[in-house]
Scaffold this active site. Structure first.
Site, PDB file in Angstrom:
ATOM      1  N   HIS A   1       0.835  -1.205   0.000  1.00  0.00           N
ATOM      2  CA  HIS A   1       0.000   0.000   0.000  1.00  0.00           C
ATOM      3  C   HIS A   1       0.873   1.260   0.000  1.00  0.00           C
ATOM      4  CE1 HIS A   1      -3.648   2.362   1.196  1.00  0.00           C
ATOM      5  NE2 HIS A   1      -2.722   3.142   1.730  1.00  0.00           N
ATOM      6  N   GLU A   2       1.810   1.321   0.927  1.00  0.00           N
ATOM      7  CA  GLU A   2       2.641   2.518   1.026  1.00  0.00           C
ATOM      8  C   GLU A   2       3.567   2.658  -0.182  1.00  0.00           C
ATOM      9  OE1 GLU A   2       1.864   4.733   3.068  1.00  0.00           O
ATOM     10  OE2 GLU A   2       0.530   3.504   4.300  1.00  0.00           O
TER      11      GLU A   2
ATOM     12  N   HIS B   1       1.741   4.640  -2.783  1.00  0.00           N
ATOM     13  CA  HIS B   1       1.904   6.081  -2.582  1.00  0.00           C
ATOM     14  C   HIS B   1       3.295   6.534  -3.022  1.00  0.00           C
ATOM     15  CE1 HIS B   1      -1.816   6.891  -0.474  1.00  0.00           C
ATOM     16  NE2 HIS B   1      -1.558   6.002   0.477  1.00  0.00           N
TER      17      HIS B   1
ATOM     18  N   GLU C   1      -4.760   7.888  -2.933  1.00  0.00           N
ATOM     19  CA  GLU C   1      -5.249   6.636  -2.361  1.00  0.00           C
ATOM     20  C   GLU C   1      -5.600   5.631  -3.462  1.00  0.00           C
ATOM     21  OE1 GLU C   1      -5.749   4.320   1.037  1.00  0.00           O
ATOM     22  OE2 GLU C   1      -4.835   6.282   0.713  1.00  0.00           O
TER      23      GLU C   1
END
Length: 496
Positions: A262-263, A266, A292
């Site tokens: 997830h990170e 980003h 997101e």
């Protein structure tokens, strides 16, 4: 002096202070010793004050407002930048300097107070600080909101162009078209043994797989790094300096796996932004929702796909041969997509996740409407969790204290999580028209996916607003049908 030159020089100074403050904040959330925070709060208060003077001073106002008056003579990119700069200046110049400084001091202390309250299940110790943050937020909005509903003003700050009206329509669509399907899935009896998900996985070995994932996603280590934090986040000041964090729990290895993916979503966005936007108002991702969408795309659409685990499960199994000796790739895929009514947003499955966001959206709206206060929050939180997910937290640590956002002053942020998930499905649909996305995942050619996203989304930074970007990439305005169709198709195959 030429107004544009004057503006650029002032902005460069402002960005320098911003960088220093963000480095200190990064350190605060990763490695800073506990006893440093009172002094650190003083230092950050001073730096915030100096930055405030530059960003709101007479010279900056003359430059921004002067250029705005000449907007019809500016090129489209400069016009967008000045529009954004004026919007922020209009907001910040109406906040008294002493209140701005005190608020930043408050946020510095709030982070640690919240962490202690969460660790000790002690909402009462955080309640007063949260009340102050809410009071400041409402006061600030009253200064610059120009008669708009306070929550609309905050929502627009995190997702340009979004309001309660649009979010209400979005969540109403989810309630009508998705919630019945979620309930149908939750009603399925699943006797599969998923105990491998909670076996003990050595943390140092987990870190090895985290580093492996960074290579899988082509993260440029010369332009970033990975550290630990109680609440994972990604931070960046430019494509040349992008940092991310994850958390490690011995009996929750997949929590770390998906936190890292997830990170990295980003971080990939930030690293692929064109450096020409550095030291301008157009640097960084264009909105929280678009940001997101990238993290959710990598985490869920890619990271939870069968194709991803066909390719990368052998590596995980080689690191944990004893823990995974009786687990095949099909079980892993089903396990990481298991649907259940859970208490913790960050641990929620992909299907029930938007229900967690609806809880927070409705609570924030009630707070900003003055319908509830901080004394009511634990009870209201628990009631809404029961209403939407059929579960009630036993502790405030698992309930109202679980998220970092309110202690950071980020009221209005939460809805962008659900919006970003929906954006990701719409982007995925567009990418599928150019190539077989999951086929590329299976051959471990993440570079092709990164390149597509860079060309279509990442390189532009904030030079396009969210609605413009979505239209350019997908050929249509925001449409949640892609999100609902994606979820129904995926989970029907798994559960029915």
């Amino acid at each position: 002096m030429d107004l544009n030159k004057k503006y650029r020089e002032l902005l460069k100074k402002e960005k320098a202070y911003t960088y220093a403050l963000q480095i200190l904040n990064w350190d605060s959330q990763t490695e800073a010793p506990r006893d440093c925070f009172p002094q650190r709060a003083e230092v950050m208060g001073f730096l915030s004050g100096e930055m405030f003077k530059i960003s709101t001073g007479k010279d900056m106002q003359e430059a921004v407002y002067g250029l705005y008056e000449q907007k019809d003579t500016l090129d489209e990119i400069t016009k967008r930048e000045i529009h954004k700069a004026k919007k922020q200046l209009d907001r910040i110049t109406k906040i008294p300097e002493n209140e701005f400084i005190e608020y930043n001091r408050l946020l510095q202390m709030a982070q640690r107070i919240w962490e202690d309250a969460k660790a000790n299940n002690d909402y009462q110790s955080f309640k007063g600080t949260l009340a102050e943050i809410i009071e400041y937020t409402k006061k600030f909005v009253s200064y610059y909101g120009e008669g708009k509903h306070p929550y609309d003003v905050l929502l627009d700050q995190y997702e340009e162009g979004m309001s309660m009206k649009e979010y209400d329509e979005f969540f109403a669509t989810l309630k009508r078209d998705l919630v019945p399907f979620v309930r149908k899935v939750l009603a399925v009896r699943d006797d599969t043994n998923y105990d491998f998900l909670s076996r003990k996985y050595d943390i140092d070995t987990q870190k090895k797989f985290s580093n492996y994932l960074m290579d899988v996603m082509h993260f440029n280590r010369n332009r970033g790094l990975l550290k630990q934090n109680v609440h994972p986040f990604t931070w960046g000041t430019s494509p040349e300096d992008v940092r991310l964090t994850t958390k490690y729990v011995e009996n929750m290895v997949f929590s770390n796996v998906f936190s890292v993916i997830h990170e990295l979503g980003h971080a990939t966005y930030e690293q692929q932004i064109d450096s020409k936007w550095n030291n301008t108002f157009l640097e960084g991702g264009t909105s929280m929702g678009i940001h997101e969408s990238q993290s959710r795309f990598y985490e869920n659409i890619i990271g939870r796909s069968h194709e991803f685990w066909e390719t990368h499960y052998p590596k995980l199994k080689s690191l944990f041969p004893e823990q995974l000796k009786d687990v095949d790739v099909d079980l892993v895929h089903r396990g990481v997509n298991r649907v259940e009514a859970s208490l913790i947003r960050t641990e929620a499955d992909e299907l029930t996740y938007p229900l967690h966001i609806m809880v927070r959206y409705e609570i924030e709206r009630m707070i900003m409407n003055g319908e509830i206060g901080v004394d009511d929050l634990p009870e209201v939180w628990n009631e809404k969790m029961e209403e939407y997910l059929g579960v009630t937290p036993d502790t405030d640590t698992e309930g109202v204290l679980q998220d970092v956002h309110w202690s950071s002053g980020m009221i209005g942020y939460f809805p962008t999580y659900a919006l970003g998930s929906a954006y990701s499905a719409q982007f995925y649909n567009a990418m599928q028209k150019d190539f077989d996305v999951l086929g590329v995942v299976k051959t471990n050619d993440m570079g092709k996916i990164n390149a597509w996203l860079k060309e279509k989304i990442h390189q532009y930074g904030s030079s396009k607003d969210p609605k413009e970007l979505l239209l350019d990439v997908t050929g249509e305005a925001f449409n949640p049908k892609y999100y609902i169709e994606y979820l129904k198709d995926k989970y029907s195959k798994i559960y029915f």
